[in-house]
Every structure is written in structure tokens, then in C-alpha cells.
Design an enzyme around this catalytic site. Structure first.
Site, PDB file in Angstrom:
ATOM      1  N   LYS A   1       0.914  -1.279   0.083  1.00 24.73           N
ATOM      2  CA  LYS A   1      -0.107   0.169   0.080  1.00 24.73           C
ATOM      3  C   LYS A   1       0.865   1.209  -0.039  1.00 24.73           C
ATOM      4  O   LYS A   1       1.941   1.156   0.470  1.00 24.73           O
ATOM      5  CB  LYS A   1      -0.883   0.077   1.278  1.00 24.73           C
ATOM      6  N   VAL A   2       0.502   2.099  -0.849  1.00 25.14           N
ATOM      7  CA  VAL A   2       1.104   3.573  -0.750  1.00 25.14           C
ATOM      8  C   VAL A   2       0.245   4.575  -0.235  1.00 25.14           C
ATOM      9  O   VAL A   2      -0.757   4.759  -0.688  1.00 25.14           O
ATOM     10  CB  VAL A   2       1.574   3.743  -2.091  1.00 25.14           C
ATOM     11  N   LYS A  17       5.300   3.996   1.327  1.00 22.43           N
ATOM     12  CA  LYS A  17       4.915   2.499   0.980  1.00 22.43           C
ATOM     13  C   LYS A  17       5.172   1.708   2.072  1.00 22.43           C
ATOM     14  O   LYS A  17       6.105   1.506   2.662  1.00 22.43           O
ATOM     15  CB  LYS A  17       5.914   2.082  -0.117  1.00 22.43           C
ATOM     16  N   ASP A 112       9.618  -4.295 -15.220  1.00 23.81           N
ATOM     17  CA  ASP A 112       8.177  -4.301 -15.041  1.00 23.81           C
ATOM     18  C   ASP A 112       7.792  -2.627 -15.563  1.00 23.81           C
ATOM     19  O   ASP A 112       7.185  -2.060 -14.683  1.00 23.81           O
ATOM     20  CB  ASP A 112       8.028  -4.421 -13.687  1.00 23.81           C
TER      21      ASP A 112
END
Length: 626
Positions: A1-2, A17, A112
Site C-alpha cells: 500500500k502506498v 510505501k 516491469d
């Protein structure tokens, strides 16, 4: 989660983060990615890559504190606009290629690259995030082999999906997919129902979804070269950067290498001086941390103060009046006109002439005021210098000091301040005084009781002995879900809900009151290691166990705002933040406690309570005086 956070010492917002320790221990993949992301971001520094500021650890979570990108996620921008204009997509793709070229030169393959990992800063520039899947062979001493199947299938190169040997050119393919998504709002290769085998076959056959007719031939040529399924025919990152379409109408500076470390001459000397003289940091420590780009609280304070200074200077150059509304008060104007002494001299001479005319008008005999009403002018037509009523005369006399203080306002002299802590204004309003330098903390002193001072002696001695130069830990409200309620440090406060990287209005960002400072307790540990702990809520509080961060602690009340950014305000720090490369999650079994000097109370002889009959008095000398 940020999540979006607030650095208390500087007042700047950051991105935090959060990684759950329970998940990291169960899944070694998460732990490996966490270690890799922190180490790579400390080695890499580029204007199109997010800056890692601090790494924190609590009992249940790890926290990566990074710079905040207020522009939000590029995905949301494409979703709102359906697609981007070609000139805008060209700008973003060029910045992305520059960031990836910098990574490849350092031996890092991102693996990514997708729209979700592209953020926008306040100047609408690309910021690349998420290095958890990056391969860094030859740098950190370990890496995934270049045959690991990872990343998002829609953005992955064909050789990666086929589990073949691949190289840095997989990032070039991903850039082509991102370019297609920016120009069209969709993905180039899609299959229904989803199947990796069918997706791979579409990529190999170059069966790309149809392109819109508004795209220029040069852009289509660049796109097809990036989406070449054969890695031998696909251009590398340097060749992609030299494409003609990317350099059309480009008026920026030529391509130059960006150093991964800040040079000594590039340091902001004003910020370093402020940290060493005002905030109590050691000058050599600040220099070493910044030059090595080591994520810690010192690095976070430097970058946040430097960004705040840059924003302040940019706002100073903006016009004073926008849309016929003045956004700067007279105190700001006095600071601005210090730079131009000639204009001040002209204003000063004009003000003196006006004062002389007013004094001559006041010298007119009062007989003129007693003339007949037929020779008088009406009240509404009376000049300002000759009032016909006594009331306005008193008001004019009472405001003489105000006219003197602002009629010849000198930016080289002090501004007259009222007793209420406000300064007088030309518009007869009271404007709150604001510090001209937003980086200098305002010291506020409060008088504490004698009982609180005794507790402060014990607390202050321990703080000076440890002299931690980092930050304090969070306290949780709900122990069942620590990630939802934890905050990595009292220097960082979590704002609102998990970030979706979409631009939000400033009024929507509110501080969530989820902190209970009364339950935290500092550890007596070495200055380089101090774990975050949580005291039992059922245990009674005592002066020895009182937390310095508690609202009832005298050490916190004395300098609650003056030393927020200083290392003396620091209480504890996790093992994770003080890591070096390869030491982020290393276990430490011993905690060395420094032997400090004994408190004053332990060296004093014990005090005994005296009864009324304990002391004897000779009353013979007092006879006759009663």
C-alpha cells in the site's frame, strides 16, 4: 500500500510505501523484492526516477518514504482523456527512455515497465517507480537469471513469455507497449479469453490491434520498431533514443549522462548550513549522507528543505496580482523591495513630501472651522485634510502613529508590531505575522511546572547521551491491523486513505487523527540501533517510562515546534533504516546500551522527613520580645 504522508519537521508531503512484515516473512519473494528495491533506489539517481528518502521499520511493517508526485498516476490521466495527444506522448516516452537508458548504463533492467508505474510530478514530468522486479546482476552480487518469467504479461516481451534467455531489450518492448497505450488508450495485443499461448502467438505474428488514423507515419514507424518480436532486430535503448520521431520539435538540452551521486559543489549550502546551525545536525554527517545518497532521516530533511526552498523561490518570481487579486501582504512586499534600494529612496522622498503638506494643512487657524454654515461644504464633499466634525479629527489624530509607521515604511527597518502579535496594515486590517523564511522553525517556549522540570532532567540526560539522529516510531490503535493504523514515525504522519496516484484537491487531504502518543516509550539503545516497541496499555505510566513524544512530557512541550527537524527530537529507530547495502534485514541479537552518567537524584544523599519535635530551639534569647 502506498499512502500520502506528512513530514512533521519540514511540513512537506511525502509518499509512504507500507509492507506488512507478516506477508514478507511468509513470502520470500516479497522480502527479496523489498531488499532489492531499497538498494537499487539508493544506487540510482535521475530526475525521471523517484527519490528514496528514508527507510523505516516498526514491529509489524516496513516503510519506504519517497518523494511525492502530486500529478498522480499516468493511468488516470489516460483514463480521463481516453488517449493522449501525440506531442504529449512524445514527451513522456522520451523521458521514460532517458530513465531506462540511465538504468541500463548502471546494469539494471527494470522488467516491469507499465503505465501504472509511471507517475507525474508537479511539473508534469515522468517519474518511474517500483524496482521490486528489477535485475541488477553484477552490482549487488545476486540476481534472478535472465530467464525468470516476471512482470505483467500484457507488457512482457515475447522472449520473456517463452522463458527464453533475454536481456535489457525486454524494457524496449515494454516502452513500445506504453507508447501504444498512450496514443490509443488500449493495449496492442489482447486475446479473449486470456491465454498466454495465444498472446505469445499474436506477438510473434505481429498481429497488433488496429491503429487510429490520426497517428502520424513517423510515430507508427517508431512504434513498430519498438514492438519488434525478434530481439536481434529490436533496437537497444540508445538506438531507440536516437529515433527521429522522438527528437522532432525537441528544444531541450542534448543528451548527457546524469551522475548517480551529488557532487560537493552541487550541494545547497544554505540548506546544509541551516541543518547544521539551526537543526543541530553535524556538518560532516550531513555531507557524507548526501554524497552517498544513503536513505535516512538526514537525507529526507535535506531533500525536503531543498525542495521547499525551490518552491519558495519560484513563488517569489510570480506576479503579485493575479486576476486583480493581491495574494501577498505588505510584509511580503517589504521583503521584496529590499532588493531594490533606488525604488525605496523614491518612495521615501514622496512620503516625506506628503507629510509636509499634511502638516501645513493642520497649521490652518481653527477660525475657519467656526465660519457660518452657508460657507461650509457638505460633509460628503469635505476634503480629507479639512474635516468639519471633531470626531474625525480625533480619529485622524489617533491614527497618526499608523500613518507614520506605514507612510514611510522602510524595508531596512523593523515593522511596528502591536501587542496582540499582529502588525498594522495600510488597509486598517490586522495581518498575522509570518516568517519570511519558511525553513526556519519558530521556537515557542512554554513555562512548565517545577514537577515537570525534574522529570525533564532525567529525560534530557538520556536524550543527550544517545543523541539519535533519526526519527521516532508509530503507535498503533488496532493491533489486529497494524498496517491500517501504523505510522512509520512521529516525524511522518499518514494522511488519508491509500493513494491511488490520482490528483486530488488540497482540501480533500486531511490529517487522520490516528495517533496515540501516550503509549510509546523510548528504548535505551545504541544511537545506531533502536527498535520500535509498544508498551502495554494496561501498565500505569510513571515519570521514568513517560514517552518524550507524549503531550504530557515536559521535554516535548518545551521545544514542540522549535526542534522538530533536529536530531535531538529523535527517540528511536528501527534496525532497517540504518542499513548498508546487503544489511537491510540482518538480524541483530544484542542491543548495546551506553553507560551514561548517573542521574543527579541517584548521587544525592537520601532525604528524611523531619517531625515537628525533631529540631530543638533555644527560646531563652527570645524571652521578652513576644
Amino acid at each position: 500500500k502506498v499512502r500520502e504522508g506528512l513530514h512533521v519537521g519540514t511540513g512537506e508531503k511525502v509518499a509512504v510505501k507500507v509492507i506488512d512484515k507478516k506477508k514478507a516473512k511468509k513470502d520470500t519473494y516479497v522480502t527479496k523484492n523489498l531488499r532489492r528495491e531499497g538498494q537499487i533506489q539508493q544506487m540510482i539517481r535521475h530526475p525521471n526516477i523517484t527519490q528514496l528518502l528514508d527507510i523505516l521499520e516498526t514491529e509489524n511493517s516496513y516503510y519506504l518514504v519517497m518523494e511525492l508526485c502530486p500529478g498522480g498516476n499516468l493511468m488516470h490521466k489516460i483514463y480521463e482523456k481516453k488517449r493522449l495527444e501525440e506531442h504529449e506522448a512524445r514527451k513522456y516516452i522520451r523521458q521514460l527512455i532517458l530513465a531506462v537508458e540511465h538504468l541500463h548504463r548502471a546494469g539494471v533492467v527494470h522488467r516491469d515497465l507499465k503505465i501504472e508505474n509511471l507517475l507525474l510530478d508537479e511539473n508534469n514530468n515522468i517519474k518511474l517507480i517500483d524496482f521490486g522486479l528489477s535485475n541488477c546482476a553484477g552490482i549487488l552480487g545476486y540476481s534472478d537469471p535472465f530467464s525468470t518469467q516476471c512482470g505483467s504479461p500484457a507488457y512482457a516481451a515475447p522472449e520473456l513469455l517463452a522463458r527464453k534467455k533475454y536481456g535489457p531489450k525486454v524494457d524496449v518492448w515494454s516502452i513500445g507497449v506504453n507508447m501504444y497505450a498512450m496514443l490509443t488508450g488500449t493495449l496492442p495485443f489482447t486475446v479473449e479469453p486470456f491465454s498466454l499461448r495465444a498472446l505469445y502467438q499474436k506477438m510473434v505474428d505481429k498481429d497488433m490491434n488496429p491503429l487510429p488514423t490520426h497517428i502520424s507515419p513517423a510515430a507508427i514507424s517508431c512504434l513498430r520498431s519498438l514492438l519488434e518480436p525478434d530481439p536481434l532486430k529490436r533496437p537497444n535503448i540508445q538506438q531507440a533514443l536516437a529515433n527521429r520521431w522522438l527528437n522532432d520539435n525537441y528544444h531541450g538540452k542534448g543528451h548527457h549522462t546524469f551522475p548517480n551521486r551529488i557532487h560537493l559543489e552541487d550541494l545547497s549550502q544554505s540548506v546544509v548550513l541551516h541543518m547544521s546551525e539551526k537543526l543541530g545536525y553535524k556538518h560532516s554527517d550531513v555531507i557524507n549522507v548526501i554524497l552517498s545518497n544513503r536513505a535516512c532521516h538526514t537525507l529526507a530533511v535535506y531533500f525536503l528543505l531543498n525542495w521547499k526552498l525551490e518552491h519558495y523561490l519560484v513563488n517569489m518570481r510570480k506576479p503579485d496580482i493575479n486576476d486583480n487579486v493581491c495574494h501577498k501582504n505588505q510584509f511580503h512586499q517589504s521583503e521584496k523591495y529590499k532588493m531594490n534600494k533606488n525604488s525605496y529612496e523614491e518612495r521615501r522622498s514622496k512620503d516625506l513630501e506628503k507629510r509636509g503638506e499634511q502638516q501645513q494643512q493642520r497649521a490652518i487657524p481653527r477660525k475657519l472651522e467656526k465660519c457660518s454654515p452657508s460657507h461650509r461644504q457638505s460633509t460628503c464633499l469635505t476634503p480629507q485634510g479639512h474635516s468639519s466634525s471633531k470626531g474625525p479629527i480625533k480619529e485622524r489624530r489617533s491614527s497618526k502613529s499608523e500613518r507614520e509607521s506605514f507612510g514611510g515604511l522602510s524595508p531596512f527597518h523593523e515593522v511596528r508590531i502591536t501587542k496582540t502579535g499582529c502588525m498594522n496594515s495600510c488597509s486598517l486590517e490586522y495581518l498575522e505575522i509570518q516568517s519570511p523564511d519558511p525553513r526556519t522553525p519558530k521556537i515557542m517556549r512554554r513555562q512548565d511546572s517545577h514537577s515537570q522540570e525534574t522529570v525533564n532532567v532525567n529525560m534530557g540526560s538520556r536524550i543527550r547521551e544517545t543523541h539519535l539522529n533519526v526519527v521516532r516510531s508509530f503507535e498503533s490503535v488496532n493491533r489486529e491491523d497494524q498496517i491500517e493504523s501504523l505510522s512509520p514515525n512521529h516525524q511522518y504522519r499518514v494522511l488519508g486513505s491509500p493513494m491511488s496516484f490520482s490528483p486530488r484537491h488540497s482540501s480533500e487531504r486531511t490529517l487522520s487523527p490516528i495517533f496515540h502518543f501516550d503509549n510509546t516509550s523510548p528504548l535505551k539503545g545504541h544511537s545506531n540501533q533502536a527498535s520500535f516497541t509498544y508498551d502495554d496499555k494496561s501498565s500505569p505510566s510513571s515519570p521514568e517510562s513517560m514517552s518524550p513524544t507524549s503531550p504530557h512530557s515536559p521535554s516535548c512541550n518545551n521545544n514542540i515546534s522549535g526542534n522538530l527537524g533536529s536530531p535531538n527530537c529523535v527517540r528511536s529507530r528501527g534496525r532497517f533504516p540504518m542499513m548498508g547495502i546487503g544489511q537491510m534485514l540482518r538480524k541483530r541479537n544484542q542491543v548495546v546500551s551506553p553507560k551514561g552518567e548517573k542521574p543527579l537524584e541517584t548521587r544525592m544523599p537520601p532525604l528524611h522527613q523531619m517531625s515537628p519535635g525533631y529540631a530543638s530551639f533555644n527560646s531563652s534569647d527570645m524571652n521578652g520580645f513576644c
